[in-house]
Enzyme design. Structure first.
Site, mmCIF file in Angstrom:
data_model
loop_
_atom_site.group_PDB
_atom_site.id
_atom_site.type_symbol
_atom_site.label_atom_id
_atom_site.label_comp_id
_atom_site.label_asym_id
_atom_site.label_seq_id
_atom_site.Cartn_x
_atom_site.Cartn_y
_atom_site.Cartn_z
ATOM 1 N N GLU A 16 0.837 -1.212 0.000
ATOM 2 C CA GLU A 16 0.000 0.000 0.000
ATOM 3 C C GLU A 16 0.868 1.258 0.000
ATOM 4 O O GLU A 16 0.547 2.240 -0.670
ATOM 5 C CB GLU A 16 -0.969 0.002 1.190
ATOM 6 N N TYR B 91 -1.440 -7.818 -11.268
ATOM 7 C CA TYR B 91 -0.489 -7.884 -10.157
ATOM 8 C C TYR B 91 0.735 -8.732 -10.524
ATOM 9 O O TYR B 91 1.865 -8.253 -10.540
ATOM 10 C CB TYR B 91 -1.139 -8.529 -8.922
#
Ligand code: BES
Ligand code: ZN
Length: 648
Positions: free
Chosen positions: A340, A425
């Site tokens: 994050e 991803y």
């Protein structure tokens, strides 16, 4: 699904388009009976006509009503014409809304006075096959004379808003109510009428009024370290952000610093554990900066959410939202924090301009995450994590049709939620690692640093990136890689034959000892688990899929106390094995887990596995009915799909 508005006509899309072109300015009245649908704007997942007019700043003034589960107030949008000579029929501002109750729309004059504007809500969109595209919501179409520079919209959210979860006092660890948002990819439009596309960035300020015993936070500047008298909070965000990064949270929250510009917010019960778990936060930031340049968002704090938070983490600017399931007690799941944080560069600073380009966000972030973890904990841990991710990708590729295996994946007529699969991803990360392998770290790092700098606070597409890559890397340092190879990565399915894959021997020892135990050649006491890290446990347990029976489960549990594991990643795989083998202590633990946790990554496959066998499906449905009130809408949707409870 859509509350508070008349149901819309189901017109053929071509007809809708024609009518809208010819008659929009003529029927710009909310009372008009004919509710017409319009096409989306340049972004296939937004109605916003941002090619004509853009929101550059917004001022929010909202009040939380916990008893009705409604956010109500107004937003003032400051506009900039993107195009000076706009056609008459395009003199309108089209915003995204979903489930919103729009009460009033006014022009704000320079002296602050309000003057009514005519507006209407358009029909919900349909796809070309006539199916429903509810997820787009409804366009709010506002007549926009040239003189208008600011528009104020008074509105309220619906208690069913997808982008908000309201928890009552009985559903949190503090015993106080809680509200949090989740806007990515297209749920900001369920709590603010705005141009809900990552192509548009704006600054904002906000005033929030909340109950006096609660603390309010936003993904913005101005987050308080303690409750403000009278529950009146103000925020401002000087860095321009895309709408999917809009975030608010309200709860009985307390703060603990982890460094001069970082800290953790959590409900009191979790605060100390959380601050200890993420003690490396400041170091992660420093590593990030050393790699790719200055952290441009001033502060970086974490907000630990209730366990119903449907994701692991969400990179809201300055304030990432984090599931409590990463608090393992030993800092072993902090990859997610690195991830994050990494979005502060890849994603929040340089942003995908539509959901087709998600790989520019998540692929670079997954790579960057691994670099941070390597700098902190060494090459070995990175190698194992890379192998786990790769094995997951290989499994996923087997299940995806070729067109869904592209990095640049066309989602025009589909729910943008579907963008979030492993491809952006893990295939994205392999692409970036391949580039690194061709150019070497030094050259590649400086390319990336420059890239983040050159596109800072911009939203870009795949083609922009490819052009930049060609100029600044492929042509600048000749003969190391070709654009044909790059295009194969981005526009072809599967993995190129020349991909650089993780070392296949990372888990050799585990695979061998596991097999010997399964063959009965050795006992569990001969497997050297003492210094295993989480990746090793995960790989060990994953490899038991379909290999063990109840007796073996009893043996494993006696040796490793897996049913009692405090580590959610390990526990999750153990619960999957428990379902397959019908291991009762595991099933009991599973029941508690399903009632407590709403993180989709765990909950969806667990319900899926339960739905797959006859003994467990009715039990799963019964548990789901009890768990449902505590789940986020997105978790409900996922669980209901898995259990076949939705009527789609
Ligand atoms: N941006 C995502 C969160 C997200 C995912 C929002 C899907 C909307 C739809 C975030 O950065 C993310 O990828 N979170 C992962 C964890 C990460 C370590 C892979 C998650 O939530 O599991
Ligand atoms: Zn991410």
């Amino acid at each position: 699904m859509i509350t508070g508005h008349r149901l819309t006509n189901r017109l053929h899309p071509t007809l809708i388009l024609l009518i809208s072109v010819f008659s929009l300015t003529a029927c710009m009245n909310a009372d008009d009976d004919a509710e017409l649908g319009i096409a989306t704007g340049p972004d296939p997942h937004s109605f916003a006509n941002y090619d004509v007019v853009r929101v550059v700043h917004m001022s929010l003034d909202l009040e939380t009503d916990f008893s009705r589960e409604v956010l109500a107030g107004f937003v003032t949008l400051s506009l900039e014409r993107a195009n000076a000579d706009v056609q008459l029929d395009q003199q309108r501002l089209v915003l995204d809304t979903w489930q919103l109750d729009i009460r009033d729309v006014n022009q704000v004059l320079p002296d602050g006075q309000l003057r009514p504007l005519s507006w209407r809500l358009g029909a919900a969109a349909q796809d070309p096959q006539g199916g429903s595209r509810d997820y787009l919501g409804q366009p709010l179409i506002i007549a926009l004379p040239n003189s208008v520079e600011q528009v104020r919209i008074d509105y309220a959210s619906s208690p069913e808003a997808f982008g908000l979860q309201w928890l009552d006092a009985g559903q949190t660890s503090s015993g106080a109510p809680f509200l949090f948002s989740q806007s990515q990819p297209t749920y900001a439009r369920t709590w603010v009428p705005l141009q809900d596309t990552p192509a548009v960035r704006y600054t904002f300020d906000a005033r929030l009024r909340v109950p006096q015993n609660l603390l309010a936070l936003m993904g913005a500047g101005g987050n308080p370290v303690e409750q403000q008298p009278a529950g009146d909070y103000r925020f401002s965000m000087p860095q321009p952000i895309p709408s999917y990064l809009m975030a608010i949270a309200v709860g009985a929250l307390e703060f603990e610093a982890t460094g001069p510009r970082s800290g953790v917010y959590a409900e009191p019960e979790l605060l100390t554990a959380a601050a200890a778990e993420f003690a490396d936060l400041e170091r992660m930031m420093t590593i990030g900066e050393q790699l790719y340049g200055e952290y441009r968002w001033d502060r970086y704090d974490l907000l630990i959410l209730p366990a119903s938070f449907p994701f692991g983490g969400m990179e809201n600017p300055r304030l990432s939202f984090i599931t409590p399931t990463v608090i393992a007690g030993d800092g072993s799941l902090t990859d997610l924090i690195a991830h994050e944080l990494a979005h502060s560069w890849s994603g929040n600073l340089v942003t995908n301009q539509s959901w087709r380009e998600l790989w520019l966000n998540e692929g670079f972030t997954t790579y960057f995450e691994a670099r941070i973890m390597e700098a902190l904990y060494g090459e070995e841990r990175r190698r194992m994590q890379a192998m786990l991710d790769y094995l997951g990708l290989v499994d996923e590729l087997k299940t995806l049709p070729p067109e869904d295996q592209l990095l640049a994946r066309d989602l025009s007529n589909r729910d943008p939620e579907l963008a979030f699969i492993g491809i952006p991803y893990d295939k994205g990360r392999l692409f970036v690692e391949w580039l690194e392998s061709r150019y070497g770290r030094e050259a590649f790092d400086s390319f990336l640093r420059q890239y983040f700098d050159d596109f800072a606070f911009q939203s870009i597409g795949t083609e922009d990136f490819l052009r930049y890559l060609e100029q600044h890397l492929i042509n600048a340092i000749p003969d190391l890689a070709s654009m044909d190879e790059v295009r194969e990565w981005v526009f072809e399915p599967g993995l190129p034959a020349f991909a650089v894959l993780p070392d296949s021997d990372a888990f050799d020892q585990i695979d061998q000892t596991r097999q010997r135990w399964l063959n009965g050649e050795i006992g569990l006491d001969q497997i050297p688990t003492d210094d295993w890290i989480v990746s090793q446990w995960r790989h060990f347990l994953q490899g038991l899929d379909g290999q063990v029976d109840v007796d073996r489960m009893v043996e494993l549990d006696a040796a490793y106390r897996l049913t009692q594991s405090e580590n959610a990643e390990i526990l999750f795989i153990w619960l999957m094995r428990s379902i397959e083998t019908r291991y009762q202590p595991g099933i009991d633990r599973l029941e508690r887990f399903l009632l407590e946790v709403g993180r989709n990554k765990f909950i969806r496959p667990l319900y899926q596995a339960l739905a797959d066998s006859e003994w467990s499906k009715p039990w799963a449905i019964e548990v789901y009915q009890r768990a449902r009130p505590g789940y986020h809408s997105l978790t409900r949707q996922a669980a209901e799909r898995a259990l076949g409870l939705n009527n789609e």
